[in-house]
Design a protein around this motif. Sequence first.
Motif, PDB file in Angstrom:
ATOM      1  N   ARG A 157       2.703 -11.662 -13.103  1.00  0.00           N
ATOM      2  CA  ARG A 157       2.673 -11.027 -11.783  1.00  0.00           C
ATOM      3  C   ARG A 157       3.550 -11.797 -10.813  1.00  0.00           C
ATOM      4  N   ARG A 158       4.845 -11.556 -10.954  1.00  0.00           N
ATOM      5  CA  ARG A 158       5.834 -12.218 -10.098  1.00  0.00           C
ATOM      6  C   ARG A 158       6.434 -11.191  -9.136  1.00  0.00           C
ATOM      7  N   CYS A 159       6.797 -11.642  -7.957  1.00  0.00           N
ATOM      8  CA  CYS A 159       7.355 -10.735  -6.949  1.00  0.00           C
ATOM      9  C   CYS A 159       8.441 -11.446  -6.162  1.00  0.00           C
ATOM     10  N   LEU A 160       9.152 -10.679  -5.356  1.00  0.00           N
ATOM     11  CA  LEU A 160      10.104 -11.197  -4.387  1.00  0.00           C
ATOM     12  C   LEU A 160       9.574 -10.908  -2.991  1.00  0.00           C
ATOM     13  N   VAL A 161       9.658 -11.869  -2.109  1.00  0.00           N
ATOM     14  CA  VAL A 161       9.286 -11.681  -0.705  1.00  0.00           C
ATOM     15  C   VAL A 161      10.576 -11.621   0.102  1.00  0.00           C
ATOM     16  N   VAL A 162      10.784 -10.524   0.814  1.00  0.00           N
ATOM     17  CA  VAL A 162      12.055 -10.261   1.494  1.00  0.00           C
ATOM     18  C   VAL A 162      12.070 -10.914   2.881  1.00  0.00           C
ATOM     19  N   ALA A 163      13.173 -11.597   3.205  1.00  0.00           N
ATOM     20  CA  ALA A 163      13.306 -12.276   4.498  1.00  0.00           C
ATOM     21  C   ALA A 163      14.771 -12.323   4.904  1.00  0.00           C
ATOM     22  N   ALA A 201      18.988 -14.201 -10.793  1.00  0.00           N
ATOM     23  CA  ALA A 201      17.680 -14.856 -10.847  1.00  0.00           C
ATOM     24  C   ALA A 201      16.576 -13.927 -10.351  1.00  0.00           C
ATOM     25  N   GLN A 202      16.889 -13.079  -9.374  1.00  0.00           N
ATOM     26  CA  GLN A 202      15.894 -12.108  -8.896  1.00  0.00           C
ATOM     27  C   GLN A 202      15.474 -11.182 -10.026  1.00  0.00           C
TER      28      GLN A 202
END
Length: 217
Positions: free
Chosen positions: A91-97, A169-170
Amino acid sequence: MCGRFTLTTDINAIAKAFNVAPSLQTQPRYNVAPTQNIVSVLRDGDTHLDWLRWGLIPSWAKDESIGSRMINARAETLAEKPSFKRLLRGRRCLVVADGFYEWKQEGKTKTPMYITMKDKELFAFAGLWDVWKSPDNEIVRSCTIITTEPNELMSTIHNRMPAILTGEAQQDWLNTDEHDEPFLLNLLKPFSTDAMEARPVSRQVNNPRYDSAELIA
């Protein structure tokens, strides 16, 4: 650590950057704080944008208060701690900033510094997420932002920095078929100093109730 960040970019530009549909309604955020909902990229079946509460509530937690203490997870111990090991594998995600804050100790005061890419482009923090069910059957999807050793720029400000992932990598991080822990952990490196810049900003950012463009002026 990572305790505050910004996301002021239009949702259509966010969707284009991550090659997903603009499925959320957003407004510019200049002081995103823990326990708030944040824009994330998940590959849960398909790849899509979703809201996750910032502050991980593990599926086994007795109550949601634990989330306020789990806003960050250290990259070096992800594979060791039960709260994170299972999520690292699945359960991996990306947090957008588009920027984040860190506080620099200067004598007896702490100066908030605003860190962005030099080209002002969007980026993504590596994160882990989970699903928690409350005693009254409310479903809460929450996440934590992973931190790593600081690069040269960040080491002048703080002893940690968020793990920032670039294009390839994303995709590796979101790949639900990838379970190799050493490979995944190797993605969580300090980001290139050459691509980043930092400057002092208003101390009003200390108060999460303030959320306006004045904070980064």
